[in-house]
Scaffold this motif. Structure first.
Motif, PDB file in Angstrom:
ATOM      1  N   ALA A  17       0.817  -1.211   0.000  1.00 54.60           N
ATOM      2  CA  ALA A  17       0.000   0.000   0.000  1.00 54.60           C
ATOM      3  C   ALA A  17       0.854   1.265   0.000  1.00 54.60           C
ATOM      4  O   ALA A  17       0.449   2.288  -0.526  1.00 54.60           O
ATOM      5  N   VAL A  18       2.026   1.192   0.590  1.00 58.12           N
ATOM      6  CA  VAL A  18       2.948   2.326   0.646  1.00 58.12           C
ATOM      7  C   VAL A  18       4.313   1.835   0.130  1.00 58.12           C
ATOM      8  O   VAL A  18       4.774   0.785   0.559  1.00 58.12           O
ATOM      9  N   LEU A  72       6.966   1.543   5.920  1.00 54.15           N
ATOM     10  CA  LEU A  72       5.985   2.331   6.673  1.00 54.15           C
ATOM     11  C   LEU A  72       4.721   1.501   6.846  1.00 54.15           C
ATOM     12  O   LEU A  72       4.287   0.829   5.907  1.00 54.15           O
ATOM     13  N   PRO A  74       0.934   1.065   6.721  1.00 56.11           N
ATOM     14  CA  PRO A  74       0.000   1.822   5.870  1.00 56.11           C
ATOM     15  C   PRO A  74      -1.138   2.514   6.630  1.00 56.11           C
ATOM     16  O   PRO A  74      -1.839   3.341   6.050  1.00 56.11           O
TER      17      PRO A  74
END
Lengths: 448, 158
Positions: A17-18, A72, A74
């Motif tokens: 997602a990131v 990171l 998400p």
């Protein structure tokens, strides 16, 4: 020494997602850093990165297998670093297909379908996971506890004494317990490398009887590789109709049921297919989808794999039960011939397709079975056992490896959807009763 | 040297990831929260949260090697810069403000992609007291926008 997070505890960071930052270093000591869209969870000690182009990262890991990744979370933005050691590259097989499908979703979402193409899955050993302190936002805790929900669903399935009920309870339970209202179960036709839809939930048209090729699309790849396949964004190359069309157009494409439309959302943004296995044997595929992107994560994948394992064992057990221990036949008096004009039933042995008053009903094994039932009905029979169908020399069913009970469920559903004049009901374990509310005229049409 | 358009790009609130390596060539990586380029177009200064970047700062102090990638999520445009003389330098007046503007600009680029603002800001959150600056002289410049041409060396402007 600080306690380190486990790779399992940070799986949301591995959903793609990131983007993640991947740092490598060449033999001369020049570092390189690049952003990647997918760090894929393989197992508690390994991740895989997608190898799409021969770039500096790839050159570096071949010379110096050390890599460090910055991730990171998400939802919370929590930061982690992974210390990785490159081990090997896979260019086919379950992991490769799973990453390829996932990448297609990511690429499509980024408008880069023509750019991203998986050449290999680079597998890395995870040497350490480090938490990096920094700004975070609270994550909502409303997510379902899958293990608890799964237990409820599992208990529901354990009470099912026959296959039709098992499939229905499974799909209703997916909607009620796991909040997955769009779902379908496809079973393998082992003689033809295809899957047929035997039950679905959440669609205007059930699509029962429709077929899907093994080895194509998400569903077909999950079957072929016996691995879960999951996409978090709409990807046109995995659209059901496109996959089926491409299969039919291919020279080696075996005939598929095309009269019955495949169920499924027009624009599924999230899709998850898991194989239904019984031991080493593939029985079919459980498929769920959603109009919402990123609906299914690693936890949902795990939950469905567990569910499919129970489903596989139960399907096999109930199938056996229906054929081994049929309840005795109780023939009552034959009912009077119903009034009204007779139904015209046409049967084409060339592909075992069957039409009722010009309306297509079914073909293949289920078509042949139904034709046999109608002929026996004309001879005064009303009730039939699974076992006699299995042994019927005119049907030539495979001794094993064909789920007769599932074919009968498929036939029952098609009749229930297509005709009010013909009813096929269960009348005890391993038994069926055929009821005709109008007279029928049977016509066999040879190919000419 | 960087041209004016490239300078604008890397100073404009893009995502910044920085890498170095230790004496055994094990890579280190962290995020930066801002960047400024000297008038010569060669001296680049990165702003980082030292608390999030300890290994990277140790490695840079040891070897001076640095690679940094700049990416705008909304367009995927990506540039990688490298230098061999990276070192820790004093913060300049306005650097904290520069980092704050960077974080906000990055968050605004992310919003149309469906991320919530608190999350987008947190990804580049930094602690003011821990802000530090790494300066290096540009030695190599690469276009890393995703695609088959990613990694292509860009000719430095005369």
């Amino acid at each position: 020494m600080n306690r380190r997070p486990t790779l399992d505890s940070i799986r949301p960071c591995l959903e793609g997602a990131v983007p993640a930052a991947v740092a490598t270093c060449d033999a001369q000591g020049i570092p390189n850093v690049t952003l990647v869209s997918q760090v894929h969870y393989v197992d508690p000690g390994h991740v895989a990165l997608s190898f799409q182009f021969f770039n500096k990262t790839r050159e570096n890991i071949l010379a110096n297998p050390q890599a460090t990744v910055f991730l990171l979370h998400p939802q919370s933005s929590a930061r982690y670093r992974l210390a990785l050691l490159y081990r090997r590259t896979e260019t086919s097989g379950p992991l490769f297909e799973s990453m390829k499908a996932k990448l297609a979703g990511i690429a499509s979402n980024a408008g880069m379908s023509e750019v991203f193409r998986l050449q290999g899955a680079d597998i890395y050993q995870v040497l350490a996971v480090d938490y990096v302190p920094g700004a975070e936002v609270p994550v909502s805790q409303e997510g379902a506890c899958h293990i608890a929900r799964l237990r409820q669903l599992s208990e529901r399935l354990a009470t099912c004494a026959e296959l039709a009920g098992l499939l229905e309870q499974c799909l209703q339970g997916l909607a009620a317990q796991l909040n997955m209202p769009q779902a379908m179960i496809l079973l393998l036709d082992p003689t033809a490398e295809k899957l047929y839809t035997v039950a679905s939930h959440g669609y205007a048209q059930s699509g029962v009887g429709s077929e899907f090729p093994v080895g194509r699309g998400i569903i077909g790849m999950a079957a072929q590789c016996r691995t879960p396949i999951r996409i978090a964004h709409l990807a046109s190359e995995y659209a059901y109709r496109r996959v089926i069309h491409e299969h039919l157009a291919a020279a080696d494409g075996s005939a598929l049921e095309t009269e019955i439309a495949f169920p499924g959302l027009d624009e599924p943004h999230s899709q998850l297919s898991v194989p239904i296995l019984a031991g080493a044997r593939l029985l079919g595929v459980l498929h769920v989808e959603s109009a919402q992107p990123h609906r299914f994560g690693y936890d949902e994948e795990d939950a469905l794999m567990l569910l499919a394992a129970q489903l596989g064992a139960s399907i096999l057990a109930l199938q056996q039960l229906a054929e081994d221990t049929p309840e005795p036949v109780e023939e009552g008096a034959a009912p009077l011939v119903p009034p009204g004009p007779p139904l015209q039933v046409r049967y084409y042995p060339v592909n075992s397709s069957l039409f009722v008053d010009d309306d297509y009903l079914i073909k293949g094994v289920a078509g042949a079975i139904f034709w046999r039932l109608l002929n026996l009905y004309q001879q005064g029979r009303r009730e039939f056992s699974n076992r006699e169908l299995r042994l019927d020399p005119t049907l030539r069913l495979p001794e094993l490896d064909d789920n007769l009970e599932a074919r009968l469920i498929l036939l029952q559903r098609r009749l229930a959807e297509r005709s009010t004049d013909i009813e096929l009901h269960k009348c005890g374990r391993g038994r069926l009763r055929l009821q005709l509310n109008r007279a029928v005229v049977l016509q066999q049409v040879e190919a000419g | 040297m960087l041209d004016a358009e490239q300078i604008d790009f890397i100073q404009s609130g893009v995502s910044i990831a920085v890498a170095s390596r230790d004496v055994r060539l094990v890579p280190s990586v962290s995020k930066a929260v801002g960047c400024r380029v000297a008038a010569d177009g060669r001296q680049v200064t990165l702003l980082l949260d030292a608390g999030q970047s300890q290994q990277l700062l140790r490695d840079v102090a040891e070897c001076g090697e640095l690679a940094v990638v700049f990416c705008r999520p909304s367009s995927h445009r990506t540039l990688q810069l490298k230098g061999h003389d990276a070192c820790l330098v004093e913060l300049a007046p306005g650097d904290v403000e520069r980092a704050s503007v960077h974080v906000q600009a990055f968050a605004e680029d992310l919003l149309p992609l469906g991320y919530a603002e608190p999350f987008a800001r947190a990804t580049h959150g930094f602690c003011t007291e821990q802000l530090c600056a790494l300066r290096f002289t540009l030695s190599d410049l690469f276009d890393q926008t995703p695609g088959p041409r990613a990694g292509q060396r860009l000719e430095p402007q005369a």
